[in-house]
Design a protein around this motif. Structure first.
Motif, PDB file in Angstrom:
ATOM      1  N   ALA A   1      50.842  44.933  34.325  1.00 43.72           N
ATOM      2  CA  ALA A   1      49.657  45.270  33.451  1.00 43.72           C
ATOM      3  C   ALA A   1      48.474  44.528  33.959  1.00 43.72           C
ATOM      4  O   ALA A   1      48.585  43.573  34.621  1.00 43.72           O
ATOM      5  N   GLY A   2      47.288  44.927  33.462  1.00 44.90           N
ATOM      6  CA  GLY A   2      45.775  44.381  33.973  1.00 44.90           C
ATOM      7  C   GLY A   2      45.849  43.123  33.197  1.00 44.90           C
ATOM      8  O   GLY A   2      45.282  42.281  33.966  1.00 44.90           O
ATOM      9  N   SER A   3      46.247  42.971  32.417  1.00 44.49           N
ATOM     10  CA  SER A   3      46.082  41.527  31.566  1.00 44.49           C
ATOM     11  C   SER A   3      47.280  41.365  30.687  1.00 44.49           C
ATOM     12  O   SER A   3      47.873  42.326  30.493  1.00 44.49           O
TER      13      SER A   3
ATOM     14  N   ASP B   1      45.668  50.488  33.630  1.00 41.42           N
ATOM     15  CA  ASP B   1      45.824  49.014  33.035  1.00 41.42           C
ATOM     16  C   ASP B   1      47.335  48.864  32.881  1.00 41.42           C
ATOM     17  O   ASP B   1      47.505  47.401  32.708  1.00 41.42           O
ATOM     18  N   LEU B   2      48.037  49.617  32.825  1.00 40.83           N
ATOM     19  CA  LEU B   2      49.892  49.347  32.843  1.00 40.83           C
ATOM     20  C   LEU B   2      50.604  50.443  33.820  1.00 40.83           C
ATOM     21  O   LEU B   2      50.160  51.480  33.785  1.00 40.83           O
TER      22      LEU B   2
ATOM     23  N   VAL C   1      46.795  43.487  27.547  1.00 39.77           N
ATOM     24  CA  VAL C   1      47.269  44.844  27.587  1.00 39.77           C
ATOM     25  C   VAL C   1      48.707  44.893  27.528  1.00 39.77           C
ATOM     26  O   VAL C   1      49.328  45.768  26.691  1.00 39.77           O
TER      27      VAL C   1
ATOM     28  N   GLU D   1      39.050  54.160  37.781  1.00 41.56           N
ATOM     29  CA  GLU D   1      39.550  52.806  37.561  1.00 41.56           C
ATOM     30  C   GLU D   1      41.091  52.756  37.611  1.00 41.56           C
ATOM     31  O   GLU D   1      41.761  53.447  37.436  1.00 41.56           O
TER      32      GLU D   1
END
Length: 70
Positions: free
Chosen positions: A45-47, A16-17, A50, A13
């Motif tokens: 960042a993924g969101s 995330d960061l 996060v 995957e």
């Protein structure tokens, strides 16, 4: 989490960061936050969640300070 705390496993995957070592160092030493670095384009960042959690985890108050001149 595992029974003894966090676990790390390999994944395919995306991260995330994402940030460079200098940005991480600046956040850890307290000169700025990951949120501020993200607004400058130095952290992605993924969101937003996060980014908020990471900024809280890596930041601290008061900021690191050393009165000695090297």
């Amino acid at each position: 989490m595992g029974p003894s705390g966090a676990e790390c496993t390999q994944t395919s995957e995306p991260a995330d960061l994402r940030l460079r070592a200098g940005a991480l160092g600046a956040a850890l030493l307290g000169s700025t936050s990951l949120l501020r670095l993200a607004s400058a384009g130095s952290v992605t960042a993924g969101s937003a969640a996060v980014l908020e959690r990471a900024s809280l985890a890596f930041g601290h108050e008061p900021a690191a300070w050393c009165p000695w001149v090297f």
